[in-house]
Design an enzyme around this catalytic site. Structure first.
Site, PDB file in Angstrom:
ATOM      1  N   ARG A 216       9.010 -10.165 -25.639  1.00 36.16           N
ATOM      2  CA  ARG A 216       9.766  -8.951 -25.334  1.00 36.16           C
ATOM      3  C   ARG A 216      10.117  -8.260 -26.650  1.00 36.16           C
ATOM      4  O   ARG A 216      10.478  -8.915 -27.634  1.00 36.16           O
ATOM      5  CB  ARG A 216      11.078  -9.295 -24.592  1.00 36.16           C
ATOM      6  N   HIS A 264       1.623  -3.717 -24.211  1.00 39.63           N
ATOM      7  CA  HIS A 264       2.151  -4.714 -23.272  1.00 39.63           C
ATOM      8  C   HIS A 264       1.082  -5.150 -22.262  1.00 39.63           C
ATOM      9  O   HIS A 264       1.248  -4.979 -21.048  1.00 39.63           O
ATOM     10  CB  HIS A 264       3.391  -4.159 -22.557  1.00 39.63           C
TER      11      HIS A 264
HETATM   12  C1  OXD Z   1       5.859 -10.739 -17.875  1.00 41.38           C
HETATM   13  C2  OXD Z   1       5.292  -9.511 -18.437  1.00 41.38           C
HETATM   14  O1  OXD Z   1       7.027 -11.066 -18.134  1.00 41.38           O
HETATM   15  O2  OXD Z   1       4.326  -8.986 -17.855  1.00 41.38           O
HETATM   16  O3  OXD Z   1       5.140 -11.424 -17.137  1.00 41.38           O
HETATM   17  O4  OXD Z   1       5.759  -9.041 -19.469  1.00 41.38           O
END
Ligand code: OXD
Length: 301
Positions: A216, A264
């Site tokens: 994250r 991402h």
């Molecule tokens: C997850 C994401 O947490 O896709 O799976 O970031």
């Protein structure tokens, strides 16, 4: 999720759970459902369906879901692996090998029409430290080991993994960082980990270090990374996640010469594997058992 039409999920869930009634949620849907299968849903869903007993999050990370007001007794389940672990392993190994084998330098040389083999570097000088040793981190550790790099791991509670030097808890974080050159971050985002990758921690990595963040964005203090790259303590970063997504057009990360970024996509949610896990989890809950991926509310992951 990830560009799949809701109908495709609906059809697959109905097929996997023939004993259940499965509907798509929309605001105003009358209450009465036992379980919800969600990704990025608004507070309204939980306000309108207070009788829910369980929610399955179609992702590994539950940070956004836990930001909502949820009934204290609601069982929260996250995906474990579900086709993501192998993708994380690909991503981490690709970035690691790109750094180790200096493929960016060779790309520059090709553009310049310059034939110049570089001196090979020693694997022993590239210890890889993995933060977070759950289903994803363990798979990454196993994949990195296949390339004979020294592998270290750090997690909140102690893990034991074959061929991995494991460290645990804050007390051992310094020793872990100081023994690491390439840091791969797979930690969950919680109050305890927000901003954990900062000047104080990343500054302890071995000189010429690298960061690979596939977890994250808010785990990282981006300006601290910039400082460490610009002063040369860190040699590069591969980032799949940013504090603000989508990354604003004028953000320095887009153009920094030592940053490789992706939008991402490190481990995308695979519908088949995820639906199988959802069905397994909901059946376990119906039998009164703890499902795989049950989130512990006391630690937020
Ligand atoms: C997850 C994401 O947490 O896709 O799976 O970031």
């Amino acid at each position: 999720r990830d560009g799949d039409p809701p109908d495709a999920w609906l059809d697959d869930l109905r097929r996997a759970l023939p004993e259940a009634q499965v509907d798509v949620w929309r605001p105003g849907l009358p209450p009465g459902y036992d379980h919800a299968v969600v990704w990025n849903v608004p507070q309204q869903l939980f306000d309108e369906q207070p009788q829910l007993r369980a929610v399955v999050n179609l992702a590994a990370g539950v940070d956004k879901l836990l930001d909502l007001r949820l009934p204290p007794a609601l069982a929260i389940v996250r995906l474990e692996d579900a086709g993501m672990a192998v993708q994380m392993a690909e991503y981490a190994c690709h970035a690691l090998i790109r750094f180790f084998r200096e493929f960016d330098a060779y790309a520059d040389q090709q553009r310049a029409g310059h034939w110049a083999p570089r001196r090979p570097r020693a694997r022993a000088d590239f210890p890889v430290g993995i933060m977070g040793l759950g289903a994803l981190g363990a798979r990454v550790a196993q994949a990195v080991r296949q390339f004979d790099f020294p592998v270290l791991g750090w997690s909140r509670t102690r893990h034991a993994l074959d061929g991995v030097r494991c460290f645990a808890d804050e007390a051992e974080l310094g020793a872990f960082l100081q023994a690491t050159r390439v840091l791969v971050c797979l930690l969950p985002l919680t109050d305890a980990t927000r901003g954990l990758l900062n000047q104080g921690t990343l500054g302890q990595l071995q000189p010429g270090g690298y960061l690979i963040n596939v977890a994250r964005g808010a785990l990282l203090v981006e300006d601290d990374l910039r400082h460490l790259l610009d002063t040369g303590h860190l040699a590069g970063a591969a980032l799949d996640v940013m504090a603000q997504e989508p990354l604003p057009a004028d953000h320095w990360l887009w153009t920094h010469p030592r940053v490789a970024l992706t939008p991402h996509v490190g481990a995308q949610t695979m519908r088949g594997e995820s639906v199988a896990q959802v069905a397994q989890a909901l059946r376990a809950i119906e039998r009164g058992e703890a499902p795989v991926g049950l989130v512990r509310r006391d630690r937020d992951y």
